[in-house]
Design an enzyme around this catalytic site. Structure first.
Site, short mmCIF file in Angstrom:
data_model
loop_
_atom_site.label_atom_id
_atom_site.label_comp_id
_atom_site.label_asym_id
_atom_site.label_seq_id
_atom_site.Cartn_x
_atom_site.Cartn_y
_atom_site.Cartn_z
N ASN A 292 -7.55 2.02 9.71
CA ASN A 292 -6.24 2.11 10.37
C ASN A 292 -6.49 2.04 11.86
O ASN A 292 -7.25 2.86 12.40
CB ASN A 292 -5.55 3.44 10.04
CG ASN A 292 -5.16 3.56 8.58
OD1 ASN A 292 -5.27 2.59 7.82
ND2 ASN A 292 -4.71 4.73 8.18
N ARG B 198 0.85 -1.19 0.00
CA ARG B 198 0.00 0.00 0.00
C ARG B 198 0.89 1.24 0.00
O ARG B 198 1.73 1.41 0.88
CB ARG B 198 -0.89 -0.02 1.25
CG ARG B 198 -1.71 1.23 1.42
CD ARG B 198 -2.73 1.13 2.55
NE ARG B 198 -3.47 2.37 2.59
CZ ARG B 198 -3.34 3.31 3.53
NH1 ARG B 198 -2.54 3.12 4.57
NH2 ARG B 198 -4.00 4.43 3.44
N GLU C 26 -7.28 8.81 6.00
CA GLU C 26 -7.49 9.56 7.25
C GLU C 26 -7.81 11.03 7.03
O GLU C 26 -6.97 11.91 7.33
CB GLU C 26 -6.25 9.43 8.15
CG GLU C 26 -5.90 8.02 8.52
CD GLU C 26 -4.83 7.96 9.61
OE1 GLU C 26 -4.31 9.00 10.00
OE2 GLU C 26 -4.52 6.83 10.06
N GLU D 268 -3.63 0.02 8.07
CA GLU D 268 -2.44 0.41 8.82
C GLU D 268 -2.54 -0.09 10.25
O GLU D 268 -3.62 -0.06 10.85
CB GLU D 268 -2.29 1.94 8.92
CG GLU D 268 -1.61 2.59 7.76
CD GLU D 268 -1.50 4.11 7.94
OE1 GLU D 268 -1.23 4.57 9.06
OE2 GLU D 268 -1.72 4.81 6.94
N TYR E 212 -4.62 1.62 15.63
CA TYR E 212 -3.38 1.60 16.42
C TYR E 212 -3.64 1.31 17.90
O TYR E 212 -2.82 0.71 18.57
CB TYR E 212 -2.62 2.92 16.29
CG TYR E 212 -1.97 3.11 14.92
CD1 TYR E 212 -2.69 3.63 13.84
CD2 TYR E 212 -0.65 2.75 14.70
CE1 TYR E 212 -2.10 3.80 12.60
CE2 TYR E 212 -0.05 2.92 13.46
CZ TYR E 212 -0.78 3.44 12.41
OH TYR E 212 -0.18 3.60 11.18
N HIS F 129 -2.80 11.08 0.53
CA HIS F 129 -2.26 10.84 1.88
C HIS F 129 -1.59 12.14 2.32
O HIS F 129 -0.37 12.22 2.46
CB HIS F 129 -1.29 9.65 1.85
CG HIS F 129 -1.02 9.04 3.20
ND1 HIS F 129 -1.17 7.70 3.47
CD2 HIS F 129 -0.62 9.59 4.37
CE1 HIS F 129 -0.85 7.45 4.74
NE2 HIS F 129 -0.51 8.59 5.31
#
Ligand code: BGC
Length: 445
Positions: free
Chosen positions: A293, A77, A166, A354, A295, A121
């Site tokens: 994504n 990606r 995002e 991600e 985290y 991005h």
């Protein structure tokens, strides 16, 4: 047979983004982006070192594809730099830029690696910013033209696309002043976010109109808020921060409108964006997959509200911390997947686009990154469980292939499974790269 065996066809990948790795910020006809300008403005990025060199990927495509092949990823990606393709954001095309990604895509395919391409991005062309950037409605048309150029140029070879990565980053750049372009105005920032969402819809439409096979989605980062107690004030903060963090995007994309709760609060604050007829329909144009994504999560409490929510500490609730200060909560990925399913009725495929961790400040041997291995292993186990429990998760992209330029934190935050020497730009695989290669080879852990 591994203990956590992933289904055949599950993609194991790594992710990067153009600005963070390419470098060559002003070479071969590339126009500047807002991140080039921001990095060259004193006081904006770590040590005032701009991202001019990134990780020098622009000059090392073959070497980097060889690394990807060595690790064994099935998909890679990355994002396109809008101002490398269209130096002024719209208008004349930079053929050298078109050729650069074309070569990358060909190298990937020759190595048996499927490209997964993100259009945006965070690196808006500076020329568009000079005309108001995401605040100026004209950006929508410019984005649609840019998307069309990308599909025309690479749609014959790329089967997986994302419009935006995002979009919350635009809030950080236009309302909080922390990211490029460094503006601080909530009202215009909300309008900017709305324009980004409309641009997303235009991008999806342009993809359908291109007639190319493949799938297109968008990528949202999900930091779910867990109230520290069931006191109403904690619950209210959790709702408010989730609204600002990801529901502002998921609601219109997946449900076709901003929620009543969001509309009420933004109207009270005088920051509700102007919405034109047809916008919501465009924004909610059906997508083929959802990119998440993930985290960690954020535990919130009114008593100890932490404005730097992404870093927990012993005063702020959370639990066990990584060396870098972030809470280690791998179940976040399971929760995010089921949140999309249960709260948004999302039935389609999901990619974890991600996930990863930065080294802490006390790392002694950056090549022996056991903490990163443990972090990723925990998330993969929860993804495995989500699949067992019926979720349609089709792939995982580790952030990131190599240490790179971490936005305003410059080179101070290292997320790679490959080490980068920022002087020589030499790459060296870390323990995590070897471990991940083994996971991929066994299709599990
Ligand atoms: C972004 C990446 C960034 C990573 C680590 C994500 O939110 O998409 O560009 O490097 O987090 O902070």
């Amino acid at each position: 047979m591994a203990k956590f065996q992933f289904p055949a066809g599950f993609d194991f990948g790594v992710a990067t983004s153009a600005f963070q790795i390419e470098g060559a910020w002003n070479e071969d006809g590339k126009g500047p982006s807002i991140w080039d300008t921001f990095g060259h403005t004193p006081g904006k990025v770590h040590l005032d070192i701009p991202g001019d060199r990134g990780a020098d990927h622009y000059h090392r495509v073959k070497e980097d594809v060889a690394l990807l092949r060595q690790i064994g990823v099935t998909s890679y990606r990355f994002s396109l730099s809008w101002s490398r393709l269209l130096p002024a954001g719209r208008g004349p095309v930079n053929q050298a830029g078109v050729d650069f990604y074309s070569q990358l895509i060909d190298e990937l395919l020759a190595a048996g690696i499927q490209p997964n391409v993100t259009l945006y991005h965070w690196d808006l062309p500076q020329a568009l910013e000079d005309q108001g950037g995401w605040i100026n409605r004209d950006v929508v048309g410019a984005f649609a033209d840019y998307a069309e150029l990308a599909f025309q140029s690479y749609g014959d070879r790329v089967r997986r696309w994302a419009t935006l990565n995002e979009p919350i980053s635009i809030w950080v750049g236009y309302a909080m002043g922390v990211f490029a372009p460094g503006r601080s105005d909530e009202k215009t920032a909300r309008q900017a976010l709305h324009h980004a969402l409309v641009s997303h819809g235009m991008g999806v439409e342009a993809f359908r109109a291109s007639g190319h096979a493949g799938e297109i989605g968008a990528v949202f980062d999900i930091w779910q808020r867990h109230p520290a107690t069931d006191k109403p004030e904690d619950l209210a903060i959790a709702d408010r921060d989730e609204d600002d963090g990801f529901r502002f995007f998921l609601d219109p994309v997946l449900k076709g409108d901003y929620s009543e709760r969001i509309r009420r609060r933004l109207t009270e604050r005088g920051t509700m964006p102007e919405i034109r007829d047809g916008d919501l329909k465009l924004i909610s144009t059906p997508i083929d997959y959802l990119g998440l994504n993930v985290y960690s999560r954020v535990v919130v409490s009114a008593e100890h509200y932490n404005p730097r929510w992404w870093v927990a500490d012993d005063k702020h609730p959370g639990g066990n911390f990584l060396d870098n200060g972030m809470e280690y909560y791998p179940k976040a990925v399971y929760d995010a997947v089921f949140m999309a399913k249960e709260q948004y009725g999302w039935q389609g495929p999901i990619f974890i686009t991600e996930n990863g961790a930065a080294d802490g400040p006390n790392v002694t041997d950056p090549l022996d990154d056991q903490e990163r291995i443990n972090y990723v292993a925990g998330f993969l186990e929860w993804i495995h469980k989500a699949i067992e429990d019926g979720a349609d998760v089709r792939g995982y992209y580790l952030w990131s292939l190599m240490d790179n330029y971490e936005w305003a934190a410059g080179y101070s935050q290292k997320f790679g499974i490959v080490h980068l020497d920022t002087e020589t730009m030499a790459r060296t695989t870390k323990a995590s790269a070897k471990w991940y290669a083994e996971v991929i080879r066994r299709r599990g852990l």
